[in-house]
Design an enzyme around this catalytic site. Structure first.
Site, PDB file in Angstrom:
ATOM      1  N   LEU A 521       0.810  -1.208   0.000  1.00 50.05           N
ATOM      2  CA  LEU A 521       0.000   0.000   0.000  1.00 50.05           C
ATOM      3  C   LEU A 521       0.844   1.259   0.000  1.00 50.05           C
ATOM      4  O   LEU A 521       0.441   2.298  -0.495  1.00 50.05           O
ATOM      5  CB  LEU A 521      -0.916   0.007   1.239  1.00 50.05           C
ATOM      6  CG  LEU A 521      -1.961  -1.112   1.324  1.00 50.05           C
ATOM      7  CD1 LEU A 521      -2.654  -1.078   2.674  1.00 50.05           C
ATOM      8  CD2 LEU A 521      -2.985  -0.971   0.206  1.00 50.05           C
ATOM      9  N   GLY A 522       2.028   1.183   0.599  1.00 57.60           N
ATOM     10  CA  GLY A 522       2.890   2.349   0.676  1.00 57.60           C
ATOM     11  C   GLY A 522       4.054   2.078   1.611  1.00 57.60           C
ATOM     12  O   GLY A 522       4.287   0.955   2.049  1.00 57.60           O
ATOM     13  N   GLY A 524       6.566   4.172   4.771  1.00 59.08           N
ATOM     14  CA  GLY A 524       6.921   5.335   5.569  1.00 59.08           C
ATOM     15  C   GLY A 524       8.253   5.122   6.245  1.00 59.08           C
ATOM     16  O   GLY A 524       9.023   4.224   5.902  1.00 59.08           O
ATOM     17  N   GLY A 525       8.547   5.953   7.250  1.00 59.08           N
ATOM     18  CA  GLY A 525       9.803   5.821   7.965  1.00 59.08           C
ATOM     19  C   GLY A 525       9.909   4.519   8.722  1.00 59.08           C
ATOM     20  O   GLY A 525      11.000   3.987   8.935  1.00 59.08           O
ATOM     21  N   GLY A 527       8.528   1.532   7.811  1.00 59.00           N
ATOM     22  CA  GLY A 527       8.724   0.432   6.875  1.00 59.00           C
ATOM     23  C   GLY A 527       7.525   0.291   5.960  1.00 59.00           C
ATOM     24  O   GLY A 527       6.613   1.119   5.972  1.00 59.00           O
ATOM     25  N   VAL A 529       3.960  -0.988   4.217  1.00 58.01           N
ATOM     26  CA  VAL A 529       2.629  -1.373   4.695  1.00 58.01           C
ATOM     27  C   VAL A 529       1.955  -2.176   3.587  1.00 58.01           C
ATOM     28  O   VAL A 529       1.947  -1.761   2.429  1.00 58.01           O
ATOM     29  CB  VAL A 529       1.777  -0.136   5.047  1.00 58.01           C
ATOM     30  CG1 VAL A 529       0.414  -0.571   5.572  1.00 58.01           C
ATOM     31  CG2 VAL A 529       2.484   0.717   6.082  1.00 58.01           C
ATOM     32  N   ASP A 640       4.129  13.931  14.659  1.00 59.55           N
ATOM     33  CA  ASP A 640       4.457  13.576  13.264  1.00 59.55           C
ATOM     34  C   ASP A 640       3.206  13.650  12.405  1.00 59.55           C
ATOM     35  O   ASP A 640       2.956  12.790  11.568  1.00 59.55           O
ATOM     36  CB  ASP A 640       5.078  12.180  13.204  1.00 59.55           C
ATOM     37  CG  ASP A 640       5.800  11.943  11.869  1.00 59.55           C
ATOM     38  OD1 ASP A 640       6.131  12.935  11.191  1.00 59.55           O
ATOM     39  OD2 ASP A 640       6.029  10.770  11.510  1.00 59.55           O
TER      40      ASP A 640
END
Length: 680
Positions: A521-522, A524-525, A527, A529, A640
């Site tokens: 799905l994507g 981020g910082g 890891g 997903v 964040d």
């Protein structure tokens, strides 16, 4: 519904007419033309050829459209630059054997424009591939003209985007002026041989975007073409005949997909979603300004994650400081210290033996423009190019071999997000600009001697260290195993972690098809997903801690401690966790509309968020923050909060996520100091 019935009746009448006169439904002949609003349909009904209009326009066009989906989708337009002004249009085969579009005054608005030796036997047939073929019946059905060789803005299966250097012929896509005006726009998409074949987009005949060189499997450095290659994109290059073409064929026949060069110059892959009843954008050639060719000029580096996004390669500085200060890096950079081989060898060779020039390694998303292929194998790249002063940089790819550059390095792009293939680019610099320093030999010798001493001493205590490490590993694994399966005791602010369901790693691997890239799905910082489906059919989002992540057990535990205590409709719900060996995984409820940034920064999705939806999202985020700051016990400061951390459910309701960097306040605290810089 009335329109559907009328179309069905009309189609039935047309079918009966064609059957009565013995003419195929998919063919136009010299004796059978089609008049507005008539049409022909390919054999299996996939495409139709006929007259159509765009919404809010009275102009009429002849084109090929997808026939079996409810949304009008145009794959090809004949008279794109000369629309009909009324419904008097005719599509027929003229006396000279050409396929032509005529208006009511029998003026030719469009023609296939071929030379035909037997016009009386010419036919035009629409195939299920979407290709309209004009052929000569007396010549064994040989093709005189094809719509696939004169495309519009759509790139569909089995079509070939091609270049024939010897013949000077090129088949390329041409963008429309707007979504409702199919006349020629500013952009074109084609394949260029260069030194190594590349797919490129031109704007007003100037290079605007490049996919990267083809290595035999995919285009190097393009997220778009790396991803869609899995679906069947390929390039065939015949260097001897100087012919090159790109095409694609999907293995999944049930999936309807096509590509389009839109009016903004983006090469987009679209997939039909029957559930939503619309086309969904899968990939786009443009993500940031860094994708624009030469955005930071010669020897400039573009990095979309930094501000300003343009900087110079080490050993270079901006050519025009004033322009760079205004955010315009197109003037590029120049070398601050000349190479030794350029100063001492006017013939452009040598210098390697003196050891004063070297190569600096840099990780890039896409190699610079116009590489030259070499037959040198990987192990000899550096030694060979160090002897050649004209070599400014080199790189290696298993499919291409050694590549080198002798002029300006243009279109260098760095990419900081993990999960994207990066490539080693070696840039030639003088010794003073390298990281080695002047005392490299002394440092190396000292390091080697110190290393030998350390290794010798360490060997004496090796058995003790190994024993301690085994004990430490055993204790750590026991703690990790119990981490999510037992209640954690009172912490410093008196918050007790609620017990979370433990989901084993094997079950999560099965749910995500072994963490397949297609399920991603994507990232981020923390890891990547992944989307997953449990055995009971429930959909989940699986967040897996990456080994390369800057976050660790502390942030992982912090997120579990924080989010397990929170219950609010505008906060994402944590369903469980998994800690096995080095794996640290969090399992959340699945948000089908992903994150807010996918809507805000995608021109194709921005219109989905009207003002009412935007206000509801703003209000939902505010309610979530109010709960965290005032009503939650303990109080939470997120630290964040950004659009990528706002997830949207199927009703576009917002939910705040990613509490790895959150700070907890005690019930009686109203202020506290952070001790480190965190967040975005």
């Amino acid at each position: 519904m009335g329109k559907t019935i009328s179309c069905s009746v009309f189609l039935a009448l047309v079918t009966c007419f064609y059957l009565q006169f013995g003419t195929a439904l998919d063919t136009i002949t010299p004796s059978k033309s089609i008049k507005d609003p008539e049409f022909i349909i390919s054999q299996s009904g996939v495409f139709r050829l006929g007259f159509f209009s765009f919404a809010n326009s009275s102009n009429r066009y002849v084109g090929i459209l997808y026939n079996q989906i409810p949304v009008q989708t145009v794959a090809w337009v004949a008279n794109r630059n000369k629309p009909l002004k009324d419904s008097s249009g005719i599509l027929n085969i003229s006396d000279d054997g050409n396929l032509v579009v005529l208006n009511g005054k029998t003026e030719i608005l469009w023609s296939s424009n071929v030379t035909n030796t037997a016009p009386n036997t010419t036919t035009a047939q629409l195939l299920d591939s979407g290709n309209l073929i004009l052929s000569n019946g007396d010549d064994g059905g040989s093709s005189l003209w094809e719509s696939f060789e004169d495309p519009s803005n759509a790139f569909i299966e089995t079509m070939k985007i091609s270049t024939d250097v010897k013949m000077g012929r090129q088949v390329e896509l041409k963008s429309w002026k707007s979504p409702s005006d199919p006349s020629d726009g500013n952009f074109s998409f084609g394949i260029e041989p260069f030194n190594i074949p590349e797919g490129i987009i031109r704007k007003n005949n100037q290079l605007y975007f490049r996919i990267g060189p083809w290595n035999g499997n995919m285009f190097l450095g393009s997220i778009l073409m790396t991803a869609v290659y899995i679906d069947g994109f390929y390039v065939v290059a015949d260097n001897q005949q100087q012919t090159f073409y790109m095409a694609y064929e999907y293995s999944n026949d049930s999936m309807l997909i096509y590509c389009e060069l839109d009016s903004q110059g983006k090469f987009i892959e679209r997939r039909w979603d029957a559930g939503k009843g619309n086309w969904i954008n899968r990939y786009s050639s443009f993500q940031t300004d860094c994708d624009i060719y030469g955005y930071c000029g010669a020897f400039g580096i573009c990095n979309s994650s930094k501000r300003p996004i343009c900087s110079c390669i080490k050993g270079f500085k901006p050519r025009n400081i004033e322009e760079w200060s205004r955010g315009n890096g197109s003037s590029g950079c120049f070398r601050t210290t000349p190479l030794l081989c350029q100063r001492d060898n006017t013939n452009g060779s040598g210098g390697a033996g003196q050891g004063d020039d070297g190569f600096l390694k840099m990780m890039v998303k896409r190699v610079p423009a116009f590489p030259v292929r070499s037959s040198i194998i990987n192990g000899d790249c550096k030694d060979q190019w160090l002897k050649n002063c004209s070599c400014v940089a080199y790189a290696y790819d298993a499919g291409i071999g050694c590549m080198f550059w002798s002029g300006d390095l243009i279109d260098v792009q760095k990419f900081s997000t993990s999960g994207v293939d990066l490539y080693d680019l070696y840039i030639r610099l003088p010794f003073s600009e390298l990281d080695k320093g002047k005392n490299t030999k002394v440092i190396v010798i000292t390091t080697v001697i110190a290393g030998i001493v350390v290794i010798t001493i360490s060997a004496l205590f090796l058995w003790c260290r190994m024993a301690k490490q085994r004990g430490r590993n055993k204790k750590r694994k026991q703690m990790e195993h119990q981490f999510c399966s037992e209640n954690i005791g009172e912490n410093s602010i008196g918050v007790k972690l609620q017990q979370l369901p433990v989901i084993n790693f094997e079950e999560l691997a099965t749910a995500t098809n072994n963490f397949n890239h297609a399920k991603k799905l994507g990232e981020g910082g923390f890891g990547p997903v992944y989307r997953g489906t449990l055995d009971d059919g429930n959909e989940i989002a699986v967040k897996r801690l990456s080994k390369a992540s800057g976050q660790g057990l502390k942030e992982f535990m912090n997120e579990v401690v924080v989010i397990s205590k929170l219950q609010h409709r505008n906060l994402v719900r944590l369903l469980g966790c998994c800690v096995e060996g080095e794996e640290k995984i969090l399992v959340y409820e699945y948000m089908p509309n992903k994150s807010l940034d996918t809507f805000l920064f995608d021109p194709a999705k921005q219109d989905v968020l009207d003002w009412r939806k935007r206000f509801n999202i703003i209000e939902g985020i505010s309610r979530g923050l109010l709960y965290l700051h005032r009503d939650s016990r303990p109080k939470i400061i997120h630290r964040d909060l950004k659009t990528s951390n706002i997830l949207l459910d199927k009703e576009l309701n917002p939910k705040i996520s990613d509490f790895g960097l959150a700070k907890i306040f005690g019930g009686d605290e109203n202020q506290a100091n952070t001790k480190r810089v965190v967040g975005t």
